[in-house]
Design a protein around this motif. Sequence first.
Motif, PDB file in Angstrom:
ATOM      1  N   THR A 125       0.328  11.391   7.934  1.00  0.00           N
ATOM      2  CA  THR A 125      -1.030  11.450   8.479  1.00  0.00           C
ATOM      3  C   THR A 125      -1.949  12.245   7.558  1.00  0.00           C
ATOM      4  O   THR A 125      -3.084  11.841   7.290  1.00  0.00           O
ATOM      5  CB  THR A 125      -0.993  12.111   9.877  1.00  0.00           C
ATOM      6  OG1 THR A 125      -0.144  11.346  10.722  1.00  0.00           O
ATOM      7  CG2 THR A 125      -2.383  12.205  10.472  1.00  0.00           C
ATOM      8  N   TRP A 158       8.768   4.735   2.728  1.00  0.00           N
ATOM      9  CA  TRP A 158       8.444   3.791   3.811  1.00  0.00           C
ATOM     10  C   TRP A 158       7.415   2.754   3.366  1.00  0.00           C
ATOM     11  O   TRP A 158       6.453   2.478   4.076  1.00  0.00           O
ATOM     12  CB  TRP A 158       7.931   4.534   5.068  1.00  0.00           C
ATOM     13  CG  TRP A 158       8.840   5.603   5.527  1.00  0.00           C
ATOM     14  CD1 TRP A 158      10.173   5.684   5.330  1.00  0.00           C
ATOM     15  CD2 TRP A 158       8.492   6.775   6.283  1.00  0.00           C
ATOM     16  NE1 TRP A 158      10.685   6.816   5.915  1.00  0.00           N
ATOM     17  CE2 TRP A 158       9.674   7.508   6.505  1.00  0.00           C
ATOM     18  CE3 TRP A 158       7.282   7.276   6.795  1.00  0.00           C
ATOM     19  CZ2 TRP A 158       9.692   8.702   7.213  1.00  0.00           C
ATOM     20  CZ3 TRP A 158       7.304   8.460   7.500  1.00  0.00           C
ATOM     21  CH2 TRP A 158       8.491   9.163   7.704  1.00  0.00           C
ATOM     22  N   MET A 183       0.865  -1.187   0.000  1.00  0.00           N
ATOM     23  CA  MET A 183       0.000   0.000   0.000  1.00  0.00           C
ATOM     24  C   MET A 183       0.894   1.226   0.000  1.00  0.00           C
ATOM     25  O   MET A 183       1.802   1.356   0.820  1.00  0.00           O
ATOM     26  CB  MET A 183      -0.955  -0.030   1.193  1.00  0.00           C
ATOM     27  CG  MET A 183      -0.304  -0.257   2.521  1.00  0.00           C
ATOM     28  SD  MET A 183      -1.480  -0.732   3.796  1.00  0.00           S
ATOM     29  CE  MET A 183      -2.260   0.830   4.130  1.00  0.00           C
ATOM     30  N   THR A 201       2.141   7.002   1.836  1.00  0.00           N
ATOM     31  CA  THR A 201       3.049   8.002   2.400  1.00  0.00           C
ATOM     32  C   THR A 201       3.993   8.601   1.365  1.00  0.00           C
ATOM     33  O   THR A 201       4.524   7.892   0.508  1.00  0.00           O
ATOM     34  CB  THR A 201       3.860   7.340   3.531  1.00  0.00           C
ATOM     35  OG1 THR A 201       2.946   6.680   4.400  1.00  0.00           O
ATOM     36  CG2 THR A 201       4.653   8.356   4.315  1.00  0.00           C
TER      37      THR A 201
HETATM   38  C1  LIG Z   1       8.628   0.807   9.065  1.00  0.00           C
HETATM   39  C2  LIG Z   1       7.525   1.587   8.421  1.00  0.00           C
HETATM   40  C3  LIG Z   1       6.699   0.983   7.495  1.00  0.00           C
HETATM   41  C4  LIG Z   1       5.710   1.723   6.856  1.00  0.00           C
HETATM   42  N1  LIG Z   1       4.954   1.142   5.877  1.00  0.00           N
HETATM   43  C5  LIG Z   1       4.143   1.928   5.116  1.00  0.00           C
HETATM   44  C6  LIG Z   1       3.503   1.410   3.960  1.00  0.00           C
HETATM   45  O1  LIG Z   1       3.630   0.224   3.627  1.00  0.00           O
HETATM   46  N2  LIG Z   1       2.748   2.234   3.207  1.00  0.00           N
HETATM   47  C7  LIG Z   1       2.582   3.557   3.521  1.00  0.00           C
HETATM   48  O2  LIG Z   1       1.895   4.258   2.789  1.00  0.00           O
HETATM   49  N3  LIG Z   1       3.160   4.075   4.630  1.00  0.00           N
HETATM   50  C8  LIG Z   1       3.942   3.297   5.418  1.00  0.00           C
HETATM   51  N4  LIG Z   1       4.551   3.829   6.528  1.00  0.00           N
HETATM   52  C9  LIG Z   1       4.258   5.191   6.904  1.00  0.00           C
HETATM   53  C10 LIG Z   1       3.392   5.269   8.155  1.00  0.00           C
HETATM   54  O3  LIG Z   1       2.083   4.855   7.895  1.00  0.00           O
HETATM   55  C11 LIG Z   1       3.479   6.710   8.683  1.00  0.00           C
HETATM   56  O4  LIG Z   1       4.783   6.865   9.227  1.00  0.00           O
HETATM   57  C12 LIG Z   1       2.434   7.043   9.710  1.00  0.00           C
HETATM   58  O5  LIG Z   1       1.151   7.054   9.142  1.00  0.00           O
HETATM   59  C13 LIG Z   1       2.674   8.384  10.369  1.00  0.00           C
HETATM   60  O6  LIG Z   1       2.918   9.377   9.418  1.00  0.00           O
HETATM   61  P1  LIG Z   1       4.218  10.287   9.547  1.00  0.00           P
HETATM   62  O7  LIG Z   1       5.371   9.418   9.816  1.00  0.00           O
HETATM   63  O8  LIG Z   1       4.282  11.198   8.382  1.00  0.00           O
HETATM   64  O9  LIG Z   1       3.998  11.124  10.856  1.00  0.00           O
HETATM   65  P2  LIG Z   1       3.303  12.540  10.925  1.00  0.00           P
HETATM   66  O10 LIG Z   1       2.018  12.525  10.198  1.00  0.00           O
HETATM   67  O11 LIG Z   1       4.290  13.586  10.560  1.00  0.00           O
HETATM   68  O12 LIG Z   1       2.982  12.620  12.474  1.00  0.00           O
HETATM   69  C14 LIG Z   1       3.986  12.902  13.457  1.00  0.00           C
HETATM   70  C15 LIG Z   1       3.317  12.920  14.817  1.00  0.00           C
HETATM   71  O13 LIG Z   1       2.317  13.940  14.838  1.00  0.00           O
HETATM   72  C16 LIG Z   1       1.056  13.396  15.159  1.00  0.00           C
HETATM   73  N5  LIG Z   1       0.040  14.048  14.339  1.00  0.00           N
HETATM   74  C17 LIG Z   1       0.063  14.282  13.003  1.00  0.00           C
HETATM   75  N6  LIG Z   1      -1.070  14.871  12.616  1.00  0.00           N
HETATM   76  C18 LIG Z   1      -1.845  14.995  13.691  1.00  0.00           C
HETATM   77  C19 LIG Z   1      -3.154  15.517  13.939  1.00  0.00           C
HETATM   78  N7  LIG Z   1      -3.907  16.005  12.952  1.00  0.00           N
HETATM   79  N8  LIG Z   1      -3.637  15.474  15.205  1.00  0.00           N
HETATM   80  C20 LIG Z   1      -2.882  14.961  16.209  1.00  0.00           C
HETATM   81  N9  LIG Z   1      -1.660  14.461  16.047  1.00  0.00           N
HETATM   82  C21 LIG Z   1      -1.144  14.483  14.804  1.00  0.00           C
HETATM   83  C22 LIG Z   1       1.140  11.914  14.882  1.00  0.00           C
HETATM   84  O14 LIG Z   1       0.264  11.157  15.699  1.00  0.00           O
HETATM   85  C23 LIG Z   1       2.594  11.600  15.174  1.00  0.00           C
HETATM   86  O15 LIG Z   1       2.763  11.329  16.538  1.00  0.00           O
HETATM   87  C24 LIG Z   1       5.518   3.087   7.197  1.00  0.00           C
HETATM   88  C25 LIG Z   1       6.335   3.687   8.157  1.00  0.00           C
HETATM   89  C26 LIG Z   1       7.336   2.955   8.749  1.00  0.00           C
HETATM   90  C27 LIG Z   1       8.227   3.655   9.748  1.00  0.00           C
END
Ligand SMILES: Cc1cc2nc3c(=O)[nH]c(=O)nc-3n(C[C@H](O)[C@H](O)[C@H](O)COP(=O)(O)OP(=O)(O)OC[C@H]3O[C@@H](n4cnc5c(N)ncnc54)[C@H](O)[C@@H]3O)c2cc1C
Length: 444
Positions: free
Chosen positions: A20, A45, A11, A14
């Motif tokens: 998010t 990721w 999927m 990101t």
């Molecule tokens: C090992 C690994 C595997 C992954 N696999 C996949 C994959 O297969 N496919 C894919 O698409 N993605 C994948 N991801 C991405 C993963 O789904 C995202 O890292 C995750 O959804 C969080 O997004 P972000 O890292 O951009 O954090 P951010 O969105 O930048 O968030 C950072 C922090 O802020 C908080 N935050 C953000 N927005 C809000 C809000 N509106 N209200 C309150 N708090 C908020 C979050 O809870 C978090 O604590 C993977 C990530 C990793 C590390």
Amino acid sequence: KMATGEWGGTMNLTEPQCGTDLGLIRTKAVPNGDGSYNITGQKIWISSGEHDFTDNIIHLVLARIEGAPAGIKGISLFVVPKVFVNEDGSLGERNVGAACAGLEHKMGIHGNATCVMAYENAKGWLVGTENKGMAAMFVMMNEARLGTGLQGLSIGTAAYQAAVEFAHDRLQGRSLTGPKSPELPADSIMVHPDVRRMLLEARAFVEGGQAFTLWTALQADLQHSNDEAEAQKARDYMGLITPVLKAYLTDKGFHVASLAMQVHGGSGYTEHFAASQYLRDARITMIYEGANGIQALDLVGRKLPANGGRAIMTWFADIDAFVSENGGETPIKPFVDGLTDAKKKLQEGTMWLMQNGMQNPDNAGAASTDYLHIFGLTALAYMWAQMAKAAQAQVDAGSTDPFYANKLMTGRYFVERILPDTGAHLVKMKTGAEVLMQMPAEAF
Ligand SMILES: Cc1cc2nc3c(=O)[nH]c(=O)nc-3n(C[C@H](O)[C@H](O)[C@H](O)COP(=O)(O)OP(=O)(O)OC[C@H]3O[C@@H](n4cnc5c(N)ncnc54)[C@H](O)[C@@H]3O)c2cc1C
């Protein structure tokens, strides 16, 4: 072929600028006029993005069709195969525009290749309707969230089992009440109350969490019941429970992995045992498939108010029915009383959210994680009450199988030493947003 495991799948949501907030997606899709699209953009990721375990990998990619509305309303879903599939199902040419641009280095889950995916005019086909990509992706994501909750719990389970094995073997110190193995140079650490605290804390979460996942799996089946009322109730529960199961079981899975490391002492922090791997592997479950903070917002912002609060009202009614059926002076009274108290606090928290979250949404955001934890604790209290009832019935019927006695002892730990946390969570959630929001951002 995906279902049989012959082909893999991914999927792709990101991107560097969005995790998010998927409304910020930039990957573009340009129609080719023959029903296919050219997809261009970078995804990061991506779990299992590239590997040679399977002959083909089917990527599901979120992208924006040229001219689509801005934000989340302009996102569409595409299927982009690594290798094209011929009419007869055999594999054709490589989809050269879809390539892995690098592997991510990460603290755990090293068995999974987490990839940067570069799409450069990769050929793909629309799944579902234009601009309805999020709704389509959620069909899979809801299931993936349940899977991630189970993953957190399962790593916790393995960590607990490793800790038990270690605790039996490790000889350190003597029991506070006198040696238990005088023939040995020291007693096993099993004799120490504080080690027991860690093991029972882990076990109570693990067994409660296992019951909770099975109960949820039952609801997943009941969604397909021929009885429409039963099916609707199960659908309501699946919506309500999914964020709780994902976030609560992964928070606690990591907590259990940490307890298991502590039981191992220095042997846990070094790489002699599996404890450190479990801790590293468990940590991601709190982040991916929607960070746990986002699950809490989903619970209070979307799932509670859905259909006028029908799901949560049903949940309360089901617990009330269980309590009234099982009340009275029976051996399982502590379980029923514990459940009654937890449900009362969950109800109080729900009322507080209704009164304070509407007038200031930051109040809902500030309370959401504590509320989700009260929910998780209440869910486990409900599971423990049902398990205690079943175990007690076996004991009453004369069973001497230690399984039932141990179940009741583990449940007692849950009720007496974990369930009181609902009170602290309720006090914290009721403090509202001000304590969190008053400090200016630049003061951090
Ligand atoms: C090992 C690994 C595997 C992954 N696999 C996949 C994959 O297969 N496919 C894919 O698409 N993605 C994948 N991801 C991405 C993963 O789904 C995202 O890292 C995750 O959804 C969080 O997004 P972000 O890292 O951009 O954090 P951010 O969105 O930048 O968030 C950072 C922090 O802020 C908080 N935050 C953000 N927005 C809000 C809000 N509106 N209200 C309150 N708090 C908020 C979050 O809870 C978090 O604590 C993977 C990530 C990793 C590390």
